[in-house]
Design a protein around this motif. Structure first.
Motif, PDB file in Angstrom:
ATOM      1  N   TRP A  91      34.163   4.146 -40.926  1.00  0.00           N
ATOM      2  CA  TRP A  91      34.629   4.785 -42.120  1.00  0.00           C
ATOM      3  C   TRP A  91      33.268   5.530 -42.870  1.00  0.00           C
ATOM      4  O   TRP A  91      32.173   5.085 -42.626  1.00  0.00           O
ATOM      5  CB  TRP A  91      35.151   3.883 -43.302  1.00  0.00           C
ATOM      6  CG  TRP A  91      36.075   2.966 -42.793  1.00  0.00           C
ATOM      7  CD1 TRP A  91      36.079   1.697 -42.432  1.00  0.00           C
ATOM      8  CD2 TRP A  91      37.410   3.199 -42.711  1.00  0.00           C
ATOM      9  NE1 TRP A  91      37.188   1.035 -42.128  1.00  0.00           N
ATOM     10  CE2 TRP A  91      38.179   2.163 -41.969  1.00  0.00           C
ATOM     11  CE3 TRP A  91      38.364   4.492 -42.751  1.00  0.00           C
ATOM     12  CZ2 TRP A  91      39.543   2.009 -41.846  1.00  0.00           C
ATOM     13  CZ3 TRP A  91      39.787   4.294 -42.548  1.00  0.00           C
ATOM     14  CH2 TRP A  91      40.291   3.123 -42.198  1.00  0.00           C
ATOM     15  N   ARG A 146      33.126  12.511 -35.413  1.00  0.00           N
ATOM     16  CA  ARG A 146      34.009  13.587 -36.308  1.00  0.00           C
ATOM     17  C   ARG A 146      34.829  12.774 -37.335  1.00  0.00           C
ATOM     18  O   ARG A 146      35.038  11.498 -37.052  1.00  0.00           O
ATOM     19  CB  ARG A 146      34.825  14.289 -35.537  1.00  0.00           C
ATOM     20  CG  ARG A 146      34.211  15.530 -34.616  1.00  0.00           C
ATOM     21  CD  ARG A 146      35.029  16.185 -33.869  1.00  0.00           C
ATOM     22  NE  ARG A 146      34.119  17.063 -33.323  1.00  0.00           N
ATOM     23  CZ  ARG A 146      34.385  18.639 -33.468  1.00  0.00           C
ATOM     24  NH1 ARG A 146      35.173  18.915 -34.325  1.00  0.00           N
ATOM     25  NH2 ARG A 146      33.632  19.496 -32.771  1.00  0.00           N
ATOM     26  N   LEU A 147      35.197  13.302 -38.547  1.00  0.00           N
ATOM     27  CA  LEU A 147      35.802  12.702 -39.513  1.00  0.00           C
ATOM     28  C   LEU A 147      37.336  13.178 -39.475  1.00  0.00           C
ATOM     29  O   LEU A 147      37.656  14.428 -39.380  1.00  0.00           O
ATOM     30  CB  LEU A 147      35.092  13.253 -40.968  1.00  0.00           C
ATOM     31  CG  LEU A 147      33.588  12.802 -40.852  1.00  0.00           C
ATOM     32  CD1 LEU A 147      32.995  13.213 -42.315  1.00  0.00           C
ATOM     33  CD2 LEU A 147      33.198  11.247 -40.588  1.00  0.00           C
ATOM     34  N   THR A 148      37.827  12.096 -40.124  1.00  0.00           N
ATOM     35  CA  THR A 148      39.392  12.547 -40.260  1.00  0.00           C
ATOM     36  C   THR A 148      39.739  11.969 -41.768  1.00  0.00           C
ATOM     37  O   THR A 148      39.608  10.706 -42.230  1.00  0.00           O
ATOM     38  CB  THR A 148      40.212  11.755 -39.589  1.00  0.00           C
ATOM     39  OG1 THR A 148      39.863  11.814 -38.071  1.00  0.00           O
ATOM     40  CG2 THR A 148      41.824  11.714 -39.668  1.00  0.00           C
ATOM     41  N   PRO A 149      40.596  12.844 -42.744  1.00  0.00           N
ATOM     42  CA  PRO A 149      41.124  12.190 -43.968  1.00  0.00           C
ATOM     43  C   PRO A 149      41.973  10.973 -44.123  1.00  0.00           C
ATOM     44  O   PRO A 149      42.828  10.968 -42.899  1.00  0.00           O
ATOM     45  CB  PRO A 149      41.689  13.543 -44.500  1.00  0.00           C
ATOM     46  CG  PRO A 149      41.134  14.591 -43.721  1.00  0.00           C
ATOM     47  CD  PRO A 149      40.930  14.223 -42.521  1.00  0.00           C
ATOM     48  N   THR A 150      41.664  10.201 -44.838  1.00  0.00           N
ATOM     49  CA  THR A 150      42.594   8.926 -44.813  1.00  0.00           C
ATOM     50  C   THR A 150      43.525   9.085 -46.017  1.00  0.00           C
ATOM     51  O   THR A 150      44.402   8.358 -46.196  1.00  0.00           O
ATOM     52  CB  THR A 150      41.953   7.875 -45.013  1.00  0.00           C
ATOM     53  OG1 THR A 150      41.179   7.830 -46.139  1.00  0.00           O
ATOM     54  CG2 THR A 150      40.949   7.828 -43.772  1.00  0.00           C
ATOM     55  N   PHE A 156      36.824   8.643 -45.443  1.00  0.00           N
ATOM     56  CA  PHE A 156      37.385   9.327 -44.196  1.00  0.00           C
ATOM     57  C   PHE A 156      37.342   8.281 -43.263  1.00  0.00           C
ATOM     58  O   PHE A 156      36.213   7.477 -43.056  1.00  0.00           O
ATOM     59  CB  PHE A 156      36.298  10.485 -44.156  1.00  0.00           C
ATOM     60  CG  PHE A 156      36.417  11.530 -45.017  1.00  0.00           C
ATOM     61  CD1 PHE A 156      37.313  12.683 -44.868  1.00  0.00           C
ATOM     62  CD2 PHE A 156      35.728  11.462 -46.482  1.00  0.00           C
ATOM     63  CE1 PHE A 156      37.547  13.505 -45.764  1.00  0.00           C
ATOM     64  CE2 PHE A 156      35.997  12.409 -47.387  1.00  0.00           C
ATOM     65  CZ  PHE A 156      36.752  13.509 -46.935  1.00  0.00           C
ATOM     66  N   GLY A 157      38.143   8.511 -42.196  1.00  0.00           N
ATOM     67  CA  GLY A 157      38.005   7.781 -40.899  1.00  0.00           C
ATOM     68  C   GLY A 157      37.000   8.189 -40.052  1.00  0.00           C
ATOM     69  O   GLY A 157      36.671   9.743 -40.253  1.00  0.00           O
ATOM     70  N   ARG A 158      36.040   7.619 -39.031  1.00  0.00           N
ATOM     71  CA  ARG A 158      34.961   8.258 -38.604  1.00  0.00           C
ATOM     72  C   ARG A 158      35.040   7.844 -37.131  1.00  0.00           C
ATOM     73  O   ARG A 158      35.320   6.575 -36.704  1.00  0.00           O
ATOM     74  CB  ARG A 158      33.855   7.845 -39.021  1.00  0.00           C
ATOM     75  CG  ARG A 158      32.667   8.077 -38.187  1.00  0.00           C
ATOM     76  CD  ARG A 158      31.181   7.577 -38.871  1.00  0.00           C
ATOM     77  NE  ARG A 158      30.299   7.874 -37.907  1.00  0.00           N
ATOM     78  CZ  ARG A 158      29.811   7.260 -36.975  1.00  0.00           C
ATOM     79  NH1 ARG A 158      30.444   6.043 -36.795  1.00  0.00           N
ATOM     80  NH2 ARG A 158      28.733   7.622 -35.905  1.00  0.00           N
ATOM     81  N   ASP A 159      35.006   8.820 -36.061  1.00  0.00           N
ATOM     82  CA  ASP A 159      35.146   8.529 -34.764  1.00  0.00           C
ATOM     83  C   ASP A 159      33.696   7.791 -34.177  1.00  0.00           C
ATOM     84  O   ASP A 159      32.700   8.817 -34.242  1.00  0.00           O
ATOM     85  CB  ASP A 159      35.347   9.739 -34.067  1.00  0.00           C
ATOM     86  CG  ASP A 159      35.751   9.366 -32.378  1.00  0.00           C
ATOM     87  OD1 ASP A 159      34.813   8.895 -32.048  1.00  0.00           O
ATOM     88  OD2 ASP A 159      36.686   9.791 -31.902  1.00  0.00           O
ATOM     89  N   VAL A 166      33.732  19.233 -43.442  1.00  0.00           N
ATOM     90  CA  VAL A 166      34.893  18.557 -43.665  1.00  0.00           C
ATOM     91  C   VAL A 166      35.159  18.336 -45.111  1.00  0.00           C
ATOM     92  O   VAL A 166      34.171  18.011 -45.922  1.00  0.00           O
ATOM     93  CB  VAL A 166      35.101  17.210 -43.013  1.00  0.00           C
ATOM     94  CG1 VAL A 166      36.514  16.552 -43.421  1.00  0.00           C
ATOM     95  CG2 VAL A 166      35.017  17.256 -41.572  1.00  0.00           C
ATOM     96  N   GLU A 170      31.604  20.551 -37.378  1.00  0.00           N
ATOM     97  CA  GLU A 170      32.602  20.837 -38.250  1.00  0.00           C
ATOM     98  C   GLU A 170      31.819  20.511 -39.842  1.00  0.00           C
ATOM     99  O   GLU A 170      30.965  20.006 -40.007  1.00  0.00           O
ATOM    100  CB  GLU A 170      33.614  19.919 -38.083  1.00  0.00           C
ATOM    101  CG  GLU A 170      33.163  18.456 -38.391  1.00  0.00           C
ATOM    102  CD  GLU A 170      34.512  17.566 -38.288  1.00  0.00           C
ATOM    103  OE1 GLU A 170      35.730  18.219 -37.936  1.00  0.00           O
ATOM    104  OE2 GLU A 170      34.173  16.267 -38.020  1.00  0.00           O
TER     105      GLU A 170
END
Length: 351
Positions: free
Chosen positions: A310, A332-336, A324-327, A292, A290
């Motif tokens: 993070w 994978r990254l997620t916006p915070t 960004f949050g990180r799994d 991001v 992905e």
């Protein structure tokens, strides 16, 4: 506050101003709070911290002769007190690292096209350095008319130092001579990159004998195999850092491998994203999972926090550091939507 060298929530932010900022991150929410700043001279643009956690080093990215500065990290507040400074050995120093024993600092001079080893005194201060001038050029007449050293770091064995040169299209391999306080080129060890690639930053895989390279001029991530016995590099693969079919102008900047070795990240300036690659455990083969958005303009350097939960990005042109949050499993990254406004942020280093 606990002592800076044991506090994983404190972050130093280098900038294209005259300040290094100190920021605290709440590891539960990712919230950032500015808690201090220090005048560090012109363009303190890249940072590293001594292995003992008690000294921070910064380049002053100026011409014609750059400077590297040493700062003691104060226990309790993480404040910085200048120890000393030394010439970097060339113009516009842009990268600094400390070899693993803590006895020497390594610096790359972009405009000067040179690298240097500066011995570190027992108190963390810097001694005058040993400078090695690079040679070579590439097909990009505007950016590769001469050597432009962009990164230098020790290998995991601490016997070698590897230097990416954007202008020469080469990753140089040096023997790290700590007793002689010098760098000795291993000519047969160098990796000759694809013409016009522009190698910029480097990151070692934590367990496999691989070195990943962010190529600034052709928007690729390259994989090199490193023979730590002989000190030699051999190219293995290249992958695009932008989605298939995207045709805009883009310049990759920073590159980092996750601590577990299963994910690789590259910042894209222009596409304004973080490219997230999965790394095959057995071979190190990359697959772009992905890209991001960094929610800002011109992402330079970025950092994973010590917990691995993070990822923080410095958006230079939009004056923001974004979280960004990180799994930790798939990377994978997620916006915070957590961010802080700071002028021209370039480099992020957790204390």
């Amino acid at each position: 506050m606990t002592e800076a060298r044991t506090d994983p929530d404190l972050l130093y932010v280098a900038t294209y101003t005259e300040s290094i900022y100190l920021v605290r991150m709440d590891r539960r929410s990712g919230e950032l709070l500015r808690v201090g700043a220090v005048n560090a001279g012109a363009n303190p643009s890249f940072l590293t911290i001594h292995p003992n956690g008690r000294v921070l080093y910064a380049v002053n990215e100026v011409e014609p002769t750059g400077i590297v500065s040493a700062f003691a990290i104060k226990s309790g507040t993480a404040g910085l007190t200048r120890l000393n400074e030394q010439p970097s050995g060339g113009g516009a120093p842009c990268y600094v690292s400390v070899e693993r024993s803590g006895r020497a600092m390594l610096v790359a001079n972009y405009a000067g096209g040179s690298v240097a080893l500066l011995p570190i005194e027992p108190n963390g201060a810097l001694a005058p350095g040993h400078v090695v001038q690079h040679t070579g050029k590439g097909p990009n007449a505007e950016r590769q008319e001469a050597p432009h050293a962009h990164c230098i770091l020790p290998d995991p064995s601490n016997r070698f130092a590897l230097a990416a040169d954007l202008g020469a299209d080469r990753v140089f391999v040096y023997r790290l001579d700590l007793e002689g306080r010098s760098l000795r080129l291993i000519e047969e060890g160098d990796a000759i990159m694809r013409p016009g690639a522009g190698p910029r930053h480097l990151s070692f895989h934590p367990t496999l004998p691989l070195l990943f390279v962010a190529d600034e001029l052709d928007s690729t991530a390259a994989t090199l195999r490193f023979d730590a016995e002989r000190g030699t590099l051999s190219p293995q693969d290249t992958r695009s850092t932008v989605p298939a079919g995207w045709t805009g102008t883009n310049y990759p900047a920073d590159i980092h491998v996750a601590p577990n070795g299963r994910a690789l990240y590259v910042s894209n300036r222009g596409h304004n994203s973080i490219a997230v690659f999965s790394v095959r455990e057995s071979t190190g083969e990359l697959s772009l999972d992905e890209t991001v958005s960094t929610e800002g303009d011109w992402p330079r350097n970025f950092s994973l926090d010590p917990s691995g939960r993070w990822l923080l990005v410095a958006n230079q042109r939009s004056d923001s550091v974004v979280v960004f949050g990180r799994d930790p499993d798939n990377g994978r990254l997620t916006p915070t939507h957590q961010r802080i406004a700071l002028p021209s942020p370039v480099c992020l280093r957790f204390a």
